[in-house]
Design a protein around this motif. Structure first.
Motif, PDB file in Angstrom:
ATOM      1  N   GLY A   4       0.803  -1.007   0.098  1.00  0.00           N
ATOM      2  CA  GLY A   4       0.098  -0.190  -0.037  1.00  0.00           C
ATOM      3  C   GLY A   4       0.783   1.445  -0.018  1.00  0.00           C
ATOM      4  N   ILE A   5       2.083   1.115  -0.325  1.00  0.00           N
ATOM      5  CA  ILE A   5       2.892   2.196  -0.352  1.00  0.00           C
ATOM      6  C   ILE A   5       3.281   2.430  -2.034  1.00  0.00           C
ATOM      7  N   ILE A   6       2.567   3.496  -2.410  1.00  0.00           N
ATOM      8  CA  ILE A   6       2.655   3.791  -3.797  1.00  0.00           C
ATOM      9  C   ILE A   6       3.943   4.313  -4.205  1.00  0.00           C
ATOM     10  N   GLU A   7       4.409   3.552  -5.353  1.00  0.00           N
ATOM     11  CA  GLU A   7       5.828   4.113  -5.938  1.00  0.00           C
ATOM     12  C   GLU A   7       5.699   5.223  -6.804  1.00  0.00           C
ATOM     13  N   THR A   8       4.813   5.276  -7.439  1.00  0.00           N
ATOM     14  CA  THR A   8       4.668   6.424  -8.585  1.00  0.00           C
ATOM     15  C   THR A   8       3.336   6.376  -9.168  1.00  0.00           C
ATOM     16  N   THR A  35       8.337  -6.270 -16.594  1.00  0.00           N
ATOM     17  CA  THR A  35       8.331  -7.597 -17.364  1.00  0.00           C
ATOM     18  C   THR A  35       7.221  -8.187 -17.561  1.00  0.00           C
ATOM     19  N   ILE A  36       6.766  -8.681 -18.927  1.00  0.00           N
ATOM     20  CA  ILE A  36       5.563  -9.778 -19.166  1.00  0.00           C
ATOM     21  C   ILE A  36       5.287 -10.585 -18.036  1.00  0.00           C
ATOM     22  N   ASP A  37       4.101 -10.650 -17.601  1.00  0.00           N
ATOM     23  CA  ASP A  37       3.579 -11.686 -16.437  1.00  0.00           C
ATOM     24  C   ASP A  37       3.868 -10.991 -15.004  1.00  0.00           C
ATOM     25  N   GLN A  38       4.320  -9.864 -14.877  1.00  0.00           N
ATOM     26  CA  GLN A  38       4.751  -9.117 -13.506  1.00  0.00           C
ATOM     27  C   GLN A  38       3.352  -8.700 -13.121  1.00  0.00           C
ATOM     28  N   SER A  39       3.056  -8.807 -11.952  1.00  0.00           N
ATOM     29  CA  SER A  39       2.007  -8.339 -11.061  1.00  0.00           C
ATOM     30  C   SER A  39       2.306  -6.944 -10.680  1.00  0.00           C
ATOM     31  N   VAL A  40       1.233  -5.963 -10.869  1.00  0.00           N
ATOM     32  CA  VAL A  40       1.473  -4.670 -10.602  1.00  0.00           C
ATOM     33  C   VAL A  40       0.016  -4.135 -10.150  1.00  0.00           C
ATOM     34  N   ALA A  41       0.076  -3.355  -9.012  1.00  0.00           N
ATOM     35  CA  ALA A  41      -1.272  -2.693  -8.403  1.00  0.00           C
ATOM     36  C   ALA A  41      -1.555  -1.666  -8.876  1.00  0.00           C
ATOM     37  N   HIS A  42      -2.593  -1.595  -9.711  1.00  0.00           N
ATOM     38  CA  HIS A  42      -3.236  -0.195 -10.102  1.00  0.00           C
ATOM     39  C   HIS A  42      -4.622   0.521  -9.495  1.00  0.00           C
ATOM     40  N   ASN A  43      -4.218   1.465  -8.728  1.00  0.00           N
ATOM     41  CA  ASN A  43      -5.339   1.666  -7.857  1.00  0.00           C
ATOM     42  C   ASN A  43      -5.855   0.576  -6.912  1.00  0.00           C
ATOM     43  N   GLY A  44      -4.714   0.083  -6.522  1.00  0.00           N
ATOM     44  CA  GLY A  44      -5.016  -1.054  -5.746  1.00  0.00           C
ATOM     45  C   GLY A  44      -5.547  -2.554  -6.329  1.00  0.00           C
ATOM     46  N   VAL A  80      -3.192   7.124 -12.219  1.00  0.00           N
ATOM     47  CA  VAL A  80      -3.248   5.671 -11.701  1.00  0.00           C
ATOM     48  C   VAL A  80      -2.213   5.521 -10.580  1.00  0.00           C
ATOM     49  N   ASN A  81      -2.451   5.296  -9.467  1.00  0.00           N
ATOM     50  CA  ASN A  81      -1.437   4.743  -8.410  1.00  0.00           C
ATOM     51  C   ASN A  81      -1.092   3.624  -8.689  1.00  0.00           C
ATOM     52  N   LEU A  82       0.466   3.255  -8.714  1.00  0.00           N
ATOM     53  CA  LEU A  82       1.236   2.040  -9.216  1.00  0.00           C
ATOM     54  C   LEU A  82       1.839   1.663  -7.940  1.00  0.00           C
ATOM     55  N   GLU A  83       2.026   0.334  -7.894  1.00  0.00           N
ATOM     56  CA  GLU A  83       3.023  -0.267  -6.670  1.00  0.00           C
ATOM     57  C   GLU A  83       3.339  -1.558  -7.299  1.00  0.00           C
ATOM     58  N   ARG A  84       4.444  -2.147  -7.302  1.00  0.00           N
ATOM     59  CA  ARG A  84       4.973  -3.198  -7.793  1.00  0.00           C
ATOM     60  C   ARG A  84       5.094  -4.206  -6.489  1.00  0.00           C
ATOM     61  N   CYS A  85       4.999  -5.450  -6.740  1.00  0.00           N
ATOM     62  CA  CYS A  85       4.930  -6.518  -5.601  1.00  0.00           C
ATOM     63  C   CYS A  85       6.092  -6.146  -4.525  1.00  0.00           C
ATOM     64  N   MET A  86       5.615  -6.414  -3.393  1.00  0.00           N
ATOM     65  CA  MET A  86       6.747  -6.323  -2.473  1.00  0.00           C
ATOM     66  C   MET A  86       8.188  -7.336  -2.438  1.00  0.00           C
ATOM     67  N   SER A  87       9.158  -6.983  -2.703  1.00  0.00           N
ATOM     68  CA  SER A  87      10.206  -7.817  -2.813  1.00  0.00           C
ATOM     69  C   SER A  87      10.340  -8.412  -1.372  1.00  0.00           C
ATOM     70  N   ALA A  88      10.826  -9.568  -1.349  1.00  0.00           N
ATOM     71  CA  ALA A  88      11.038 -10.399  -0.326  1.00  0.00           C
ATOM     72  C   ALA A  88      11.983  -9.900   0.910  1.00  0.00           C
ATOM     73  N   ASN A  89      13.091  -8.964   0.367  1.00  0.00           N
ATOM     74  CA  ASN A  89      14.128  -8.597   1.178  1.00  0.00           C
ATOM     75  C   ASN A  89      13.743  -6.912   1.292  1.00  0.00           C
ATOM     76  N   GLY A  90      12.545  -6.431   1.380  1.00  0.00           N
ATOM     77  CA  GLY A  90      12.025  -5.320   1.560  1.00  0.00           C
ATOM     78  C   GLY A  90      11.427  -4.961   2.666  1.00  0.00           C
ATOM     79  N   ARG A  91      11.301  -3.541   3.219  1.00  0.00           N
ATOM     80  CA  ARG A  91      10.713  -3.385   4.370  1.00  0.00           C
ATOM     81  C   ARG A  91       9.304  -3.450   4.165  1.00  0.00           C
ATOM     82  N   PHE A  92       8.555  -3.586   5.161  1.00  0.00           N
ATOM     83  CA  PHE A  92       7.096  -3.670   5.047  1.00  0.00           C
ATOM     84  C   PHE A  92       6.416  -2.483   5.796  1.00  0.00           C
ATOM     85  N   ASP A  93       6.420  -1.363   4.880  1.00  0.00           N
ATOM     86  CA  ASP A  93       6.163   0.000   5.347  1.00  0.00           C
ATOM     87  C   ASP A  93       4.612   0.030   5.563  1.00  0.00           C
ATOM     88  N   GLY A  94       3.812  -0.516   4.849  1.00  0.00           N
ATOM     89  CA  GLY A  94       2.478  -0.178   4.771  1.00  0.00           C
ATOM     90  C   GLY A  94       1.804  -1.323   5.668  1.00  0.00           C
TER      91      GLY A  94
END
Length: 196
Positions: A4-8, A35-44, A80-94
């Protein structure tokens, strides 16, 4: 999974109907990283990238998605609010966000509050979704904290950074937004109420 932390912000550049499906072309600063097949959140809404060009990428929404979200009201040039999937080594900010919108909410009121904004929302409580005072809610993919939590109503406060870097600055009274309620709350409610 998302946080839920919007990237761009992305911009809708083209909309194309094909049967009951709708293809959306989105231009964004992260297009060249997708990349093709990647999941991206668009307005959630979690959508799969089906094509990537030099300036935009394409996602497709099926009828079920269009009926449960605000994607059907998107227009060319919309932000449109965009967020890529959380990376396994990232911080869980939201908070835990699945990208599975539960229902539409309506902007009831917007109040500027000397440097921040107060947004009041309503939703159809007959669906069984609930908010909790100081609990988490996802609005158009943005992780926020609820207050004034009532049956079918809640309020959020938006800081300047969030207002400027998400599409909250474009919202008007009466607009539809995508709501994803807190997954932990949904599981607790299911345990208590069971299946009906």
């Amino acid at each position: 999974m998302f946080t839920g932390i919007i990237e761009t912000l992305g911009t809708v550049t083209h909309i194309e109907k094909e049967g009951t499906n709708v293809h959306f072309d989105i231009a964004s600063p992260i297009t060249d990283q997708l990349t093709i097949d990647q999941s991206v959140a668009h307005n959630g809404v979690c959508l799969t990238v089906v094509a990537v060009g030099s300036e935009h990428y394409r996602v497709t929404a099926i009828d079920e998605t269009l009926n449960k979200t605000n994607l059907g009201s998107w227009s060319k040039g919309g932000k449109v609010n965009l967020e890529r999937c959380m990376s396994a080594n990232g911080r869980f900010d939201g908070h835990i966000v699945q990208g599975h919108v539960d229902q539409i909410g309506i902007v009831d009121n917007i109040t500027e509050n000397d440097g921040s904004w107060i947004f009041d929302f309503s939703f159809d409580s007959a669906t069984g979704n609930v908010t909790v005072e100081k609990g988490s809610i996802t609005i158009n993919g943005t992780s926020l904290t609820c207050f004034n939590s009532k049956n079918g109503k809640f309020t959020v406060a938006i800081i300047p950074y969030t207002y400027e870097h998400t599409n909250f600055h474009e919202l008007k009274i009466g607009d539809k937004v995508n709501l994803e309620f807190d997954i932990i709350g949904k599981y607790i409610q299911r345990i208590i109420k069971g299946y009906q």
